[in-house]
Design a protein around this motif. Structure first.
Motif, PDB file in Angstrom:
ATOM      1  N   HIS A 194       0.813  -1.216   0.000  1.00  0.00           N
ATOM      2  CA  HIS A 194       0.000   0.000   0.000  1.00  0.00           C
ATOM      3  C   HIS A 194       0.847   1.268   0.000  1.00  0.00           C
ATOM      4  N   VAL A 195       1.982   1.222   0.712  1.00  0.00           N
ATOM      5  CA  VAL A 195       2.795   2.430   0.875  1.00  0.00           C
ATOM      6  C   VAL A 195       3.970   2.472  -0.097  1.00  0.00           C
ATOM      7  N   MET A 196       4.806   1.452  -0.061  1.00  0.00           N
ATOM      8  CA  MET A 196       6.095   1.520  -0.753  1.00  0.00           C
ATOM      9  C   MET A 196       5.993   1.284  -2.262  1.00  0.00           C
ATOM     10  N   ALA A 197       5.258   0.257  -2.670  1.00  0.00           N
ATOM     11  CA  ALA A 197       5.193  -0.063  -4.101  1.00  0.00           C
ATOM     12  C   ALA A 197       4.676   1.105  -4.938  1.00  0.00           C
ATOM     13  N   PRO A 198       3.624   1.818  -4.511  1.00  0.00           N
ATOM     14  CA  PRO A 198       3.161   2.953  -5.308  1.00  0.00           C
ATOM     15  C   PRO A 198       4.136   4.135  -5.343  1.00  0.00           C
ATOM     16  N   ILE A 199       5.028   4.234  -4.364  1.00  0.00           N
ATOM     17  CA  ILE A 199       6.019   5.305  -4.372  1.00  0.00           C
ATOM     18  C   ILE A 199       7.121   5.006  -5.378  1.00  0.00           C
ATOM     19  N   PHE A 200       7.585   3.767  -5.367  1.00  0.00           N
ATOM     20  CA  PHE A 200       8.772   3.441  -6.141  1.00  0.00           C
ATOM     21  C   PHE A 200       8.496   2.784  -7.491  1.00  0.00           C
ATOM     22  N   PHE A 201       7.313   2.213  -7.660  1.00  0.00           N
ATOM     23  CA  PHE A 201       7.040   1.509  -8.913  1.00  0.00           C
ATOM     24  C   PHE A 201       5.647   1.848  -9.436  1.00  0.00           C
ATOM     25  N   ASP A 202       5.287   1.233 -10.532  1.00  0.00           N
ATOM     26  CA  ASP A 202       4.029   1.560 -11.211  1.00  0.00           C
ATOM     27  C   ASP A 202       2.867   0.762 -10.616  1.00  0.00           C
ATOM     28  N   TYR A 203       2.566   1.056  -9.358  1.00  0.00           N
ATOM     29  CA  TYR A 203       1.417   0.459  -8.683  1.00  0.00           C
ATOM     30  C   TYR A 203       0.546   1.582  -8.130  1.00  0.00           C
ATOM     31  N   LYS A 204      -0.714   1.292  -7.909  1.00  0.00           N
ATOM     32  CA  LYS A 204      -1.638   2.273  -7.379  1.00  0.00           C
ATOM     33  C   LYS A 204      -2.134   1.851  -6.002  1.00  0.00           C
ATOM     34  N   LYS A 248      11.917   9.725   7.071  1.00  0.00           N
ATOM     35  CA  LYS A 248      11.970  11.040   6.437  1.00  0.00           C
ATOM     36  C   LYS A 248      12.253  10.912   4.945  1.00  0.00           C
ATOM     37  N   GLU A 249      13.086   9.940   4.572  1.00  0.00           N
ATOM     38  CA  GLU A 249      13.354   9.711   3.148  1.00  0.00           C
ATOM     39  C   GLU A 249      12.103   9.248   2.422  1.00  0.00           C
ATOM     40  N   ILE A 250      11.393   8.303   3.036  1.00  0.00           N
ATOM     41  CA  ILE A 250      10.169   7.797   2.422  1.00  0.00           C
ATOM     42  C   ILE A 250       9.138   8.907   2.294  1.00  0.00           C
ATOM     43  N   SER A 251       9.037   9.743   3.329  1.00  0.00           N
ATOM     44  CA  SER A 251       8.096  10.858   3.297  1.00  0.00           C
ATOM     45  C   SER A 251       8.419  11.817   2.160  1.00  0.00           C
ATOM     46  N   GLU A 252       9.700  12.060   1.938  1.00  0.00           N
ATOM     47  CA  GLU A 252      10.106  12.945   0.845  1.00  0.00           C
ATOM     48  C   GLU A 252       9.810  12.301  -0.508  1.00  0.00           C
ATOM     49  N   PHE A 253      10.057  11.003  -0.612  1.00  0.00           N
ATOM     50  CA  PHE A 253       9.758  10.293  -1.863  1.00  0.00           C
ATOM     51  C   PHE A 253       8.254  10.250  -2.130  1.00  0.00           C
ATOM     52  N   GLU A 254       7.457  10.229  -1.066  1.00  0.00           N
ATOM     53  CA  GLU A 254       6.007  10.265  -1.230  1.00  0.00           C
ATOM     54  C   GLU A 254       5.594  11.558  -1.933  1.00  0.00           C
ATOM     55  N   LYS A 255       6.259  12.644  -1.590  1.00  0.00           N
ATOM     56  CA  LYS A 255       5.950  13.929  -2.214  1.00  0.00           C
ATOM     57  C   LYS A 255       6.583  14.060  -3.594  1.00  0.00           C
ATOM     58  N   ASN A 256       7.752  13.462  -3.750  1.00  0.00           N
ATOM     59  CA  ASN A 256       8.498  13.548  -5.015  1.00  0.00           C
ATOM     60  C   ASN A 256       9.021  12.171  -5.392  1.00  0.00           C
ATOM     61  N   PRO A 257       8.202  11.338  -6.026  1.00  0.00           N
ATOM     62  CA  PRO A 257       8.608   9.971  -6.369  1.00  0.00           C
ATOM     63  C   PRO A 257       9.883   9.949  -7.203  1.00  0.00           C
ATOM     64  N   PRO A 258      10.788   9.027  -6.898  1.00  0.00           N
ATOM     65  CA  PRO A 258      12.053   8.960  -7.635  1.00  0.00           C
ATOM     66  C   PRO A 258      11.852   8.426  -9.048  1.00  0.00           C
ATOM     67  N   ASP A 259      12.728   8.828  -9.928  1.00  0.00           N
ATOM     68  CA  ASP A 259      12.719   8.334 -11.300  1.00  0.00           C
ATOM     69  C   ASP A 259      13.589   7.082 -11.359  1.00  0.00           C
ATOM     70  N   LEU A 260      12.970   5.933 -11.534  1.00  0.00           N
ATOM     71  CA  LEU A 260      13.704   4.669 -11.577  1.00  0.00           C
ATOM     72  C   LEU A 260      13.761   4.108 -12.995  1.00  0.00           C
TER      73      LEU A 260
END
Length: 230
Positions: free
Chosen positions: A113-123, A206-218
């Protein structure tokens, strides 16, 4: 030769092992594996872990992955006390259960629910939300039935390291889980009683929170296992 931990800076399993190393006052070398660049997908890293997953522990040439196994190994080889990974069969069974529960259900559902949608193409979907609530409800029930301050006993154990890092993923996205009163109480107690360990977790949060706002380009990751966001 000191221990070496191959770790990712915001990865809950990696942070769980770092907490254990800190608790045990063990010296170790920390090697940051750049997940975004795909360092874990290289042939070089595959020699350390054929699963190409992080973390990996190297104890003087003895290398292996799976954070649960690493926690169990460290607690058994470098015991600081009799409570972190108790020898009593029933207490140890509960610790092992919580480790398995985190792997099969708690962190798995939260991560989906949290990590996959931040880092990959999941909703995030109604189903992923429902499963997250199931995980929280399960944990709350275990805490109620056991009646202990921590996840398995009245003392912190290696299971708490895993469960705390899974729970911080929810805090990272401002997910309100206060309705699960015993989970909230357990989480707050850990922060208050183990501030030095919590600092390790908080950095990742804090890193995850920042990535939530600005998802990384993988998109440049080498051979990603999961579908990359377009």
């Amino acid at each position: 030769m000191p221990l070496t931990l191959y770790s990712v800076s915001d990865g809950p399993p990696s942070l769980a092992v770092q907490q254990c190393l800190k608790y045990l006052n063990l010296e170790y070398s920390l090697v940051n594996v750049d997940f975004g660049r795909g360092d874990h997908m290289t042939k070089e890293f595959e020699l350390k872990n054929p699963q190409k997953e992080i973390p990996v522990l190297d104890d003087n040439g003895f290398q292996f992955g799976e954070s649960n196994a690493i926690l169990q190994y460290l607690a058994d080889k470098y015991p600081k006390d009799s409570t972190l990974y108790p020898k009593d069969l029933k207490e140890r069974a509960l610790v092992n259960h919580r480790l398995c529960f985190n792997l099969s259900t708690y962190y798995r559902y939260i991560s989906e629910h949290v990590m996959a949608p931040i880092f990959f193409d999941y909703k995030r979907t109604p189903l992923s939300l429902k499963k997250t609530h199931i995980a929280l409800s399960n944990f709350n029930t275990y805490l109620k039935r056991n009646g202990t301050k921590y996840a398995a006993t009245d003392n912190v154990t290696i299971a708490d390291f895993q469960l705390v890092t899974a729970t911080m993923c929810l805090e990272a996205i401002d997910f309100n889980f206060s309705e699960y009163d015993l989970v909230q109480q357990w989480y707050d107690t850990y922060k208050q009683e183990y501030p030095e360990l919590w600092k390790i977790v908080e950095r990742g949060m804090k890193e995850i929170s920042e990535f939530e706002k600005n998802p990384p380009d993988l998109s440049h990751m080498v051979h990603p296992i999961h579908p990359v966001r377009k």
